[in-house]
Design an enzyme around this catalytic site. Structure first.
Site, PDB file in Angstrom:
ATOM      1  N   THR A  28       0.833  -1.211   0.000  1.00 51.59           N
ATOM      2  CA  THR A  28       0.000   0.000   0.000  1.00 51.59           C
ATOM      3  C   THR A  28       0.869   1.263   0.000  1.00 51.59           C
ATOM      4  OG1 THR A  28      -0.233  -0.188   2.400  1.00 51.59           O
ATOM      5  CG2 THR A  28      -2.054  -1.026   1.068  1.00 51.59           C
ATOM      6  N   HIS A 120      -0.373 -16.464  -6.182  1.00 53.16           N
ATOM      7  CA  HIS A 120      -1.486 -16.006  -7.020  1.00 53.16           C
ATOM      8  C   HIS A 120      -1.003 -15.546  -8.402  1.00 53.16           C
ATOM      9  CE1 HIS A 120      -4.315 -15.187  -3.320  1.00 53.16           C
ATOM     10  NE2 HIS A 120      -4.143 -16.470  -3.584  1.00 53.16           N
ATOM     11  N   ASN A 216       0.302  -6.374  10.841  1.00 53.67           N
ATOM     12  CA  ASN A 216      -0.849  -5.982  10.024  1.00 53.67           C
ATOM     13  C   ASN A 216      -1.624  -4.897  10.762  1.00 53.67           C
ATOM     14  OD1 ASN A 216      -2.220  -6.899   7.498  1.00 53.67           O
ATOM     15  ND2 ASN A 216      -3.981  -6.954   8.883  1.00 53.67           N
TER      16      ASN A 216
HETATM   17  P1  OAD Z   1      -6.381  -7.738   2.153  1.00 51.30           P
HETATM   18  O1  OAD Z   1      -6.779  -6.447   1.553  1.00 51.30           O
HETATM   19  O2  OAD Z   1      -7.458  -8.710   2.463  1.00 51.30           O
HETATM   20  O3  OAD Z   1      -5.573  -7.479   3.506  1.00 51.30           O
HETATM   21  C1  OAD Z   1      -4.533  -6.537   3.543  1.00 51.30           C
HETATM   22  C2  OAD Z   1      -4.268  -6.191   4.992  1.00 51.30           C
HETATM   23  O4  OAD Z   1      -3.146  -5.336   5.035  1.00 51.30           O
HETATM   24  C3  OAD Z   1      -5.425  -5.448   5.662  1.00 51.30           C
HETATM   25  O5  OAD Z   1      -5.845  -6.164   6.817  1.00 51.30           O
HETATM   26  C4  OAD Z   1      -4.845  -4.073   6.018  1.00 51.30           C
HETATM   27  O6  OAD Z   1      -5.260  -3.618   7.281  1.00 51.30           O
HETATM   28  C5  OAD Z   1      -3.360  -4.345   6.028  1.00 51.30           C
HETATM   29  N1  OAD Z   1      -2.535  -3.193   5.650  1.00 51.30           N
HETATM   30  C6  OAD Z   1      -2.699  -2.352   4.605  1.00 51.30           C
HETATM   31  N2  OAD Z   1      -1.697  -1.457   4.527  1.00 51.30           N
HETATM   32  C7  OAD Z   1      -0.872  -1.740   5.582  1.00 51.30           C
HETATM   33  C8  OAD Z   1       0.333  -1.165   6.059  1.00 51.30           C
HETATM   34  N3  OAD Z   1       0.930  -0.134   5.445  1.00 51.30           N
HETATM   35  N4  OAD Z   1       0.888  -1.709   7.178  1.00 51.30           N
HETATM   36  C9  OAD Z   1       0.302  -2.753   7.822  1.00 51.30           C
HETATM   37  N5  OAD Z   1      -0.836  -3.336   7.395  1.00 51.30           N
HETATM   38  C10 OAD Z   1      -1.421  -2.848   6.290  1.00 51.30           C
HETATM   39  O7  OAD Z   1      -5.263  -8.388   1.198  1.00 51.30           O
HETATM   40  P2  OAD Z   1      -4.731  -9.892   1.142  1.00 51.30           P
HETATM   41  O8  OAD Z   1      -4.820 -10.548   2.477  1.00 51.30           O
HETATM   42  O9  OAD Z   1      -3.437  -9.850   0.456  1.00 51.30           O
HETATM   43  O10 OAD Z   1      -6.792 -12.612  -4.313  1.00 51.30           O
HETATM   44  O11 OAD Z   1      -5.812 -10.525   0.174  1.00 51.30           O
HETATM   45  C11 OAD Z   1      -5.738 -11.860  -0.187  1.00 51.30           C
HETATM   46  C12 OAD Z   1      -6.324 -12.056  -1.552  1.00 51.30           C
HETATM   47  O12 OAD Z   1      -7.639 -11.495  -1.624  1.00 51.30           O
HETATM   48  C13 OAD Z   1      -5.613 -11.327  -2.679  1.00 51.30           C
HETATM   49  O13 OAD Z   1      -4.432 -11.989  -3.084  1.00 51.30           O
HETATM   50  C14 OAD Z   1      -6.641 -11.290  -3.768  1.00 51.30           C
HETATM   51  C15 OAD Z   1      -7.825 -10.865  -2.932  1.00 51.30           C
HETATM   52  O14 OAD Z   1      -9.072 -11.201  -3.417  1.00 51.30           O
HETATM   53  C16 OAD Z   1      -7.288 -12.805  -5.553  1.00 51.30           C
HETATM   54  O15 OAD Z   1      -7.675 -11.886  -6.241  1.00 51.30           O
HETATM   55  C17 OAD Z   1      -7.340 -14.240  -5.996  1.00 51.30           C
END
Ligand code: OAD
Length: 244
Positions: A28, A120, A216
């Protein structure tokens, strides 16, 4: 330093076999939105998991590319964050054995990390849904996708799909990822909500003596199992450790 950061430092200094699972939260700071936080892709209106389902893609490729175009532009122009560079440094030091990432943004590669499982997939390859031809990232594909247009196979005219895993498809490298998790003496999760399987299930394969750390901003379903949980910005936490 807080007690949690002290403990993390202690784990990192003692670890000889670190494995890291990364999610959208590590990128991000590079300007790529995550999915589920308040500024995430699924919270911006109009976009939900359906857009990333393989059946939807097959039926509505033009709609997919129209929505994906601006995101592709953001992803391809993004540069690695402090956290990506931190992990590359730990790999250089011989401590980090594997990064298992859910991200398709390629930022671990851009940072120079060699040991990465992109579970992915990634955007460096494009596959024809009709004749199975594959293309690398060529200028004409790049231009079309950035404009929100559907790239077509030069051989048969079929629709090109990025080499990424959509919902409804098998992930890539899962067995290898499980093996690395099993051998870790320290398992860290950076920037994932830990709700999407099978990656959310990977920590369950860790050794009972391994330490488990979650960095996180928001709570995750596995926080209770972790030895260290820090709900702050990843870069800010890692900067306190001073490895770079
Ligand atoms: P998510 O968007 O579900 O989770 C990202 C997490 O990172 C959130 O809980 C935020 O609070 C946290 N976050 C964001 N910026 C941050 C920062 N600077 N420092 C600390 N924490 C931070 O993303 P993923 O878990 O990666 O799949 O999502 C998993 C999958 O869902 C993705 O790969 C994608 C999506 O649908 C597919 O499209 C198949």
């Amino acid at each position: 330093m807080s007690k949690q950061v002290d403990r993390l430092m202690d784990f990192l200094q003692k670890s000889r076999s670190l494995v890291v699972i990364t999610g959208a939260g590590i990128s991000t700071k590079a300007g790529i939105p995550d999915f589920r936080s308040s500024s995430g892709i699924y919270r911006q209106g109009g976009v939900n998991e359906t857009l990333f389902h393989i059946d939807y893609f097959r039926d509505h490729p033009d709609e997919f590319y129209k929505t994906f175009g601006p995101l592709y532009e953001q992803i391809t122009s993004a540069q690695p964050t402090y956290a990506h560079r931190f992990l590359k440094r730990l790999e250089e030091l011989g401590r980090l054995k594997m990064i298992i990432t859910q991200n398709i943004d390629g930022l671990h590669h851009k940072a120079g990390s060699a040991n990465v499982i992109e579970i992915h997939g990634h955007l460096r390859q494009w596959d024809c849904l009709s004749c199975r031809a594959s293309y690398g990232t060529e200028g004409w594909i790049d231009e079309k996708v950035k404009k929100g247009e559907t790239p077509l196979c030069q051989g048969c005219g079929g629709i090109l799909k990025p080499h990424v895993v959509f919902f409804g498809e098998y992930v890539m490298g899962l067995e290898k990822a499980m093996q690395f998790v099993q051998t870790a003496d320290l398992l860290m999760v950076l920037g994932s909500s830990l709700v999407v399987y099978p990656v959310a299930g990977l920590p369950g394969y860790r050794d009972e003596n391994a330490h488990f750390v979650i960095l996180n901003k928001e709570a995750t379903p596995l926080d209770d199992e972790a030895d260290v949980v820090i709900h702050e910005d990843i870069d800010e936490t890692l900067q306190k450790l001073g490895f770079l």
